[in-house]
Design a protein around this motif. Structure first.
Motif, PDB file in Angstrom:
ATOM      1  N   PRO A  87      72.809  -6.478  11.808  1.00 30.95           N
ATOM      2  CA  PRO A  87      72.523  -5.514  11.004  1.00 30.95           C
ATOM      3  C   PRO A  87      71.485  -5.546   9.992  1.00 30.95           C
ATOM      4  N   SER A  88      70.907  -6.938  10.031  1.00 30.96           N
ATOM      5  CA  SER A  88      69.646  -7.136   9.125  1.00 30.96           C
ATOM      6  C   SER A  88      68.207  -7.409   9.944  1.00 30.96           C
ATOM      7  N   SER A  89      68.347  -7.133  11.392  1.00 32.19           N
ATOM      8  CA  SER A  89      67.130  -6.901  12.056  1.00 32.19           C
ATOM      9  C   SER A  89      65.899  -6.291  11.649  1.00 32.19           C
ATOM     10  N   VAL A  90      66.280  -5.265  10.816  1.00 30.37           N
ATOM     11  CA  VAL A  90      65.541  -4.241  10.192  1.00 30.37           C
ATOM     12  C   VAL A  90      64.160  -4.782   9.404  1.00 30.37           C
ATOM     13  N   PHE A  91      64.675  -6.152   9.002  1.00 27.88           N
ATOM     14  CA  PHE A  91      63.574  -6.953   8.256  1.00 27.88           C
ATOM     15  C   PHE A  91      62.703  -7.830   9.276  1.00 27.88           C
ATOM     16  N   THR A  92      61.902  -6.963   9.734  1.00 25.94           N
ATOM     17  CA  THR A  92      61.087  -7.808  10.892  1.00 25.94           C
ATOM     18  C   THR A  92      60.183  -8.607  10.635  1.00 25.94           C
ATOM     19  N   ARG A  93      59.713  -8.808   9.324  1.00 31.28           N
ATOM     20  CA  ARG A  93      58.990  -9.907   8.770  1.00 31.28           C
ATOM     21  C   ARG A  93      59.353 -11.251   9.055  1.00 31.28           C
ATOM     22  N   ASP A  94      60.542 -11.537   9.326  1.00 28.42           N
ATOM     23  CA  ASP A  94      61.173 -12.924   9.449  1.00 28.42           C
ATOM     24  C   ASP A  94      61.228 -13.379  10.849  1.00 28.42           C
ATOM     25  N   SER A  95      61.481 -12.602  11.616  1.00 30.12           N
ATOM     26  CA  SER A  95      61.895 -12.901  13.287  1.00 30.12           C
ATOM     27  C   SER A  95      60.542 -13.221  14.006  1.00 30.12           C
ATOM     28  N   SER A  96      59.469 -12.878  13.598  1.00 27.84           N
ATOM     29  CA  SER A  96      58.406 -13.101  14.334  1.00 27.84           C
ATOM     30  C   SER A  96      57.083 -13.154  13.362  1.00 27.84           C
ATOM     31  N   PHE A  97      55.830 -13.460  13.832  1.00 29.92           N
ATOM     32  CA  PHE A  97      54.860 -13.301  12.939  1.00 29.92           C
ATOM     33  C   PHE A  97      53.555 -13.427  13.987  1.00 29.92           C
ATOM     34  N   MET A  98      52.680 -12.439  13.710  1.00 30.18           N
ATOM     35  CA  MET A  98      51.456 -12.463  14.617  1.00 30.18           C
ATOM     36  C   MET A  98      50.165 -13.594  14.087  1.00 30.18           C
ATOM     37  N   THR A  99      49.708 -13.993  15.212  1.00 27.49           N
ATOM     38  CA  THR A  99      48.360 -14.874  15.016  1.00 27.49           C
ATOM     39  C   THR A  99      47.316 -14.394  15.848  1.00 27.49           C
ATOM     40  N   PRO A 100      46.012 -14.828  15.647  1.00 28.37           N
ATOM     41  CA  PRO A 100      45.082 -14.496  16.440  1.00 28.37           C
ATOM     42  C   PRO A 100      45.292 -14.728  17.930  1.00 28.37           C
ATOM     43  N   TRP A 101      46.250 -15.682  18.288  1.00 28.69           N
ATOM     44  CA  TRP A 101      46.636 -16.089  19.774  1.00 28.69           C
ATOM     45  C   TRP A 101      47.966 -15.376  20.440  1.00 28.69           C
ATOM     46  N   GLY A 102      48.509 -14.306  19.361  1.00 28.67           N
ATOM     47  CA  GLY A 102      49.582 -13.840  19.842  1.00 28.67           C
ATOM     48  C   GLY A 102      50.837 -14.020  18.889  1.00 28.67           C
ATOM     49  N   ALA A 103      51.966 -13.354  19.435  1.00 24.81           N
ATOM     50  CA  ALA A 103      53.146 -13.552  18.540  1.00 24.81           C
ATOM     51  C   ALA A 103      53.888 -14.994  18.526  1.00 24.81           C
ATOM     52  N   VAL A 104      54.410 -15.304  17.390  1.00 21.97           N
ATOM     53  CA  VAL A 104      55.334 -16.435  17.453  1.00 21.97           C
ATOM     54  C   VAL A 104      56.609 -15.940  17.031  1.00 21.97           C
ATOM     55  N   ILE A 105      57.650 -16.469  17.930  1.00 23.73           N
ATOM     56  CA  ILE A 105      59.033 -16.069  17.659  1.00 23.73           C
ATOM     57  C   ILE A 105      59.637 -17.119  16.880  1.00 23.73           C
ATOM     58  N   THR A 106      60.109 -16.655  15.683  1.00 25.90           N
ATOM     59  CA  THR A 106      60.627 -17.733  14.747  1.00 25.90           C
ATOM     60  C   THR A 106      62.159 -18.178  15.000  1.00 25.90           C
ATOM     61  N   SER A 107      62.694 -19.111  14.238  1.00 28.52           N
ATOM     62  CA  SER A 107      64.044 -19.555  14.278  1.00 28.52           C
ATOM     63  C   SER A 107      64.622 -19.183  12.932  1.00 28.52           C
ATOM     64  N   VAL A 108      65.349 -18.304  12.591  1.00 32.84           N
ATOM     65  CA  VAL A 108      65.886 -17.831  11.548  1.00 32.84           C
ATOM     66  C   VAL A 108      67.250 -18.835  11.210  1.00 32.84           C
ATOM     67  N   GLN A 109      67.268 -19.004  10.052  1.00 34.88           N
ATOM     68  CA  GLN A 109      68.294 -19.979   9.593  1.00 34.88           C
ATOM     69  C   GLN A 109      69.740 -19.354   9.221  1.00 34.88           C
ATOM     70  N   THR A 110      69.495 -18.183   8.353  1.00 33.40           N
ATOM     71  CA  THR A 110      70.896 -17.266   7.980  1.00 33.40           C
ATOM     72  C   THR A 110      71.584 -16.986   8.994  1.00 33.40           C
ATOM     73  N   PRO A 111      72.932 -17.408   8.892  1.00 34.48           N
ATOM     74  CA  PRO A 111      73.786 -17.031   9.981  1.00 34.48           C
ATOM     75  C   PRO A 111      73.810 -15.520  10.369  1.00 34.48           C
ATOM     76  N   PRO A 112      73.795 -14.515   9.825  1.00 35.90           N
ATOM     77  CA  PRO A 112      73.696 -12.886  10.296  1.00 35.90           C
ATOM     78  C   PRO A 112      72.537 -12.744  10.944  1.00 35.90           C
ATOM     79  N   ARG A 113      71.628 -13.682  10.946  1.00 36.18           N
ATOM     80  CA  ARG A 113      70.031 -13.315  11.592  1.00 36.18           C
ATOM     81  C   ARG A 113      69.649 -14.394  12.719  1.00 36.18           C
ATOM     82  N   ARG A 114      70.677 -15.349  13.041  1.00 34.70           N
ATOM     83  CA  ARG A 114      70.080 -16.314  13.984  1.00 34.70           C
ATOM     84  C   ARG A 114      69.721 -15.671  15.321  1.00 34.70           C
TER      85      ARG A 114
END
Length: 295
Positions: A87-114
């Protein structure tokens, strides 16, 4: 101007200022209030006293209004698909971020967003946008990654979202590419660094100094970053959580009365949307996007 597929463009971000060209958003189809952070916990625990109630249709309308602001400003909108289990994947700032070399997929700690990584990684694969790295050392979230200027990144961690180990892993990747990566802990009530430091234009940022240790403020001085100060009371209501569209244009939220007025005093064109359904749920307009490309 909306899109779900990439074209033959150079997908990278080396600064969080400049004209925003492409942005990654979420689809709010399954959005609802769930416990995400200290901001949403306080709001939701006091709903009755504060007169808050969740209105799904209102939320959908507010999100669409935000999309229309991007489109009116020439920004191409790309979307992570909605998933009933996220339900909270709408907050796309947290699940990845872009760099000069491509995207980084992150590791979200909050249980509803893992499991947010599932839909965001699917987006990058579908769009043909390269994934550079995956966070594997504990947790690090995209809201704690701030490019202060090309070659210089500020990384935050609060412990209950990003962790020190996660920030250190990302910092090593950046340093291996010749970047400076400065790691700063922040108190958990501020959630992410993007509630504390948001770049507006080259060498100018919104900053809540109350959230930062003195040595971090000294570091910003060393980087020649001028600051518009966000008071503590505004910061914990996501007052600094705005989006630079470039050319002194800013997307903000209507309830950010003080900060919006301050930005206008500094000559910014501020477009403010009603966004309380999401802010009460723990995220502002900056939390709800991630840059895919800036000119």
């Amino acid at each position: 101007m909306t899109s779900n597929a990439s074209e033959k463009v150079q997908w990278q971000v080396n600064a969080q200022t400049g004209v925003l060209a492409d942005v990654l958003l979420g689809k709010p189809d399954h959005f609802r209030w769930v416990p995400l952070n200290s901001i949403s916990a306080v709001n939701q625990a006091n709903q009755e006293q504060m007169g808050y109630h969740f209105d799904k249709q209102k939320a959908l309308g507010q999100h669409q209004s935000m999309v229309e602001v991007y489109e009116a400003n020439g920004v191409r909108c790309h979307f992570v698909e909605a998933d009933e289990g996220l339900p909270s994947s709408v907050f796309t700032r947290d699940s990845s971020f872009m760099t000069p070399w491509g995207a980084v997929i992150t590791s979200v700690q909050t249980p509803p967003r893992r499991q947010d990584y599932a839909v965001v990684s699917e987006f990058y694969h579908r769009a043909g946008i390269p994934i550079w790295k995956w966070v594997t050392a504990n947790h690090f979230e995209g809201g704690d990654f701030v490019i202060v200027k090309p070659g210089v990144a500020l990384l935050g961690w609060s412990g209950d979202r990003s962790t020190q180990a996660g920030a250190q892993q990302v910092a090593r990747w950046m340093e291996d590419k010749g970047w400076e990566a400065f790691i700063v802990p922040i108190p958990p009530q501020f959630v992410h660094m993007d509630a504390v430091v948001v770049m507006l234009e080259e060498n100018l940022a919104l900053v809540c100094e109350d959230a930062l240790p003195g040595y971090a403020i000294d570091w910003l001085d060393q980087q020649a970053i001028e600051r518009i100060i966000v008071p503590y009371a505004d910061c914990v209501k996501l007052g600094g959580n705005v989006v630079s569209l470039g050319n002194r244009r800013v997307l903000s939220m209507a309830h950010n009365v003080n900060i919006n007025a301050r930005l206008k005093e500094e000559g910014f064109e501020v477009t403010a949307v009603d966004y309380d359904m999401f802010a009460i749920g723990g995220g502002g307009v900056h939390c709800s996007c991630h840059e895919l490309r800036r000119e």
